[in-house]
Design a protein around this motif. Structure first.
Motif, mmCIF file in Angstrom:
data_model
loop_
_atom_site.group_PDB
_atom_site.id
_atom_site.type_symbol
_atom_site.label_atom_id
_atom_site.label_comp_id
_atom_site.label_asym_id
_atom_site.label_seq_id
_atom_site.Cartn_x
_atom_site.Cartn_y
_atom_site.Cartn_z
ATOM 1 N N UNK A 47 4.076 2.235 -0.127
ATOM 2 C CA UNK A 47 4.649 0.895 0.066
ATOM 3 C C UNK A 47 3.784 0.070 1.011
ATOM 4 N N UNK A 48 3.291 0.698 2.061
ATOM 5 C CA UNK A 48 2.429 -0.008 3.012
ATOM 6 C C UNK A 48 1.151 -0.486 2.335
ATOM 7 N N UNK A 49 0.522 0.372 1.552
ATOM 8 C CA UNK A 49 -0.717 -0.002 0.875
ATOM 9 C C UNK A 49 -0.487 -1.146 -0.104
ATOM 10 N N UNK A 50 0.577 -1.061 -0.866
ATOM 11 C CA UNK A 50 0.858 -2.128 -1.830
ATOM 12 C C UNK A 50 1.118 -3.444 -1.114
ATOM 13 N N UNK A 51 1.845 -3.393 0.000
ATOM 14 C CA UNK A 51 2.120 -4.611 0.757
ATOM 15 C C UNK A 51 0.878 -5.187 1.402
ATOM 16 N N UNK A 52 0.054 -4.324 1.966
ATOM 17 C CA UNK A 52 -1.165 -4.772 2.624
ATOM 18 C C UNK A 52 -2.156 -5.380 1.634
ATOM 19 N N UNK A 53 -2.207 -4.831 0.442
ATOM 20 C CA UNK A 53 -3.200 -5.248 -0.539
ATOM 21 C C UNK A 53 -2.784 -6.468 -1.351
ATOM 22 N N UNK A 54 -1.494 -6.759 -1.358
ATOM 23 C CA UNK A 54 -1.043 -7.872 -2.196
ATOM 24 C C UNK A 54 -1.688 -9.176 -1.727
ATOM 25 N N UNK A 55 -2.197 -9.919 -2.684
ATOM 26 C CA UNK A 55 -2.796 -11.206 -2.376
ATOM 27 C C UNK A 55 -4.274 -11.149 -2.035
ATOM 28 N N UNK A 56 -4.839 -9.959 -1.875
ATOM 29 C CA UNK A 56 -6.274 -9.863 -1.599
ATOM 30 C C UNK A 56 -7.051 -9.787 -2.915
ATOM 31 N N UNK A 57 -8.199 -10.422 -2.968
ATOM 32 C CA UNK A 57 -8.976 -10.413 -4.214
ATOM 33 C C UNK A 57 -9.293 -9.003 -4.726
ATOM 34 N N UNK A 58 -9.591 -8.080 -3.830
ATOM 35 C CA UNK A 58 -9.916 -6.699 -4.200
ATOM 36 C C UNK A 58 -8.794 -5.731 -3.819
ATOM 37 N N UNK A 59 -7.594 -6.282 -3.597
ATOM 38 C CA UNK A 59 -6.490 -5.470 -3.098
ATOM 39 C C UNK A 59 -6.130 -4.292 -3.984
ATOM 40 N N UNK A 60 -6.066 -4.516 -5.277
ATOM 41 C CA UNK A 60 -5.693 -3.401 -6.161
ATOM 42 C C UNK A 60 -6.761 -2.311 -6.140
ATOM 43 N N UNK A 61 -8.025 -2.693 -5.965
ATOM 44 C CA UNK A 61 -9.092 -1.700 -5.859
ATOM 45 C C UNK A 61 -8.917 -0.832 -4.613
ATOM 46 N N UNK A 62 -8.513 -1.453 -3.508
ATOM 47 C CA UNK A 62 -8.307 -0.710 -2.268
ATOM 48 C C UNK A 62 -7.149 0.281 -2.433
ATOM 49 N N UNK A 63 -6.079 -0.166 -3.070
ATOM 50 C CA UNK A 63 -4.948 0.736 -3.323
ATOM 51 C C UNK A 63 -5.392 1.889 -4.215
ATOM 52 N N UNK A 64 -6.184 1.594 -5.231
ATOM 53 C CA UNK A 64 -6.675 2.649 -6.125
ATOM 54 C C UNK A 64 -7.544 3.659 -5.374
ATOM 55 N N UNK A 65 -8.379 3.188 -4.452
ATOM 56 C CA UNK A 65 -9.200 4.097 -3.644
ATOM 57 C C UNK A 65 -8.316 5.007 -2.801
ATOM 58 N N UNK A 66 -7.282 4.427 -2.185
ATOM 59 C CA UNK A 66 -6.355 5.208 -1.369
ATOM 60 C C UNK A 66 -5.628 6.247 -2.228
ATOM 61 N N UNK A 67 -5.180 5.824 -3.408
ATOM 62 C CA UNK A 67 -4.483 6.762 -4.305
ATOM 63 C C UNK A 67 -5.409 7.902 -4.728
ATOM 64 N N UNK A 68 -6.659 7.565 -4.999
ATOM 65 C CA UNK A 68 -7.641 8.578 -5.389
ATOM 66 C C UNK A 68 -7.811 9.602 -4.260
#
Length: 163
Positions: free
Chosen positions: A85-106
Motif C-alpha cells: 500500500x505504501x509503494x502504490x501510494x508513494x508511486x501514484x502520480x509519478x511519471x515512472x511510478x509504476x516502474x518503481x513499484x514493479x522493481x520493489x515487487x521484483x
C-alpha cells in the motif's frame, strides 16, 4: 513522493536502535550501502543497471511504514500488505511510478537473478555494518552477522564477511 522519500535520510534503522548502536545509519544510508555493493560486486549474468534500480527502490516503502523488523511482532503478510500500500501510494502520480513499484515487487518476490543478488547484497551490507559498529562501539552484534551468513549460505558474498 519526491520530497516524502527524502525522509528516508533521517529514518534510523530499527534493528541497530534495538541493539544499542549510537547514531545508527539511516534507511537511505543502508540503501546506498546495498547499491555500492551491487555496483562493485555484480557478477556476470546479472544486469547491473536493473540490480542498481532494485537496490535503490528496495526499502522506499519504509518512509511510510517504518523499518519493520522480525522483532516487531508484525506478520510477514501484514508487513507485505503495508509496504504494498505504501509503494502504490508513494508511486501514484509519478511519471515512472509504476516502474518503481514493479522493481520493489521484483525484489520482494526474488523472481529474478537481479532481485536475488540485491537481496544477498542487502544481507552482506547488514553483516559488514555490524562488523563496523562492533569495532567502533564495542558491541556484540553477532546476531546480525549470523543472520546474514545464514541467508548468504556458502556464497562468494558470505566469504566477504570474514575477509
Amino acid at each position: 513522493m519526491l520530497v516524502e522519500a527524502l525522509a528516508l535520510k533521517a529514518l534510523p534503522r530499527a534493528g541497530w536502535i534495538r541493539a544499542g548502536v549510537a547514531q545508527p545509519e539511516s534507511v537511505a544510508a543502508h540503501a546506498w550501502g546495498v547499491s555500492w555493493l551491487v555496483l562493485v560486486l555484480c557478477p556476470d549474468g546479472v544486469d547491473r543497471g536493473r540490480a542498481l534500480a532494485i537496490a535503490v527502490a528496495h526499502d522506499i516503502a519504509e518512509v511510510r511504514c517504518g523499518d519493520i523488523t522480525p522483532h516487531d511482532g508484525v506478520s510477514a503478510e501484514e508487513k507485505q500488505a503495508k509496504e504494498e500500500a505504501a509503494m502504490e501510494g508513494l508511486a501514484s502520480g509519478l511519471p515512472q511510478g509504476s516502474d518503481v513499484v514493479d522493481l520493489w515487487r521484483e525484489y520482494e518476490a526474488g523472481e529474478s537473478a537481479e532481485a536475488r543478488f540485491v537481496k544477498a547484497c542487502d544481507k552482506l551490507d547488514m553483516a559488514l555494518q555490524a562488523q563496523r559498529y562492533s569495532a567502533e562501539q564495542g558491541l556484540d552484534l553477532t546476531e546480525f552477522i549470523d543472520s546474514a551468513l545464514s541467508k548468504l549460505g556458502d556464497s562468494d558474498l558470505a566469504a566477504l564477511v570474514s575477509a
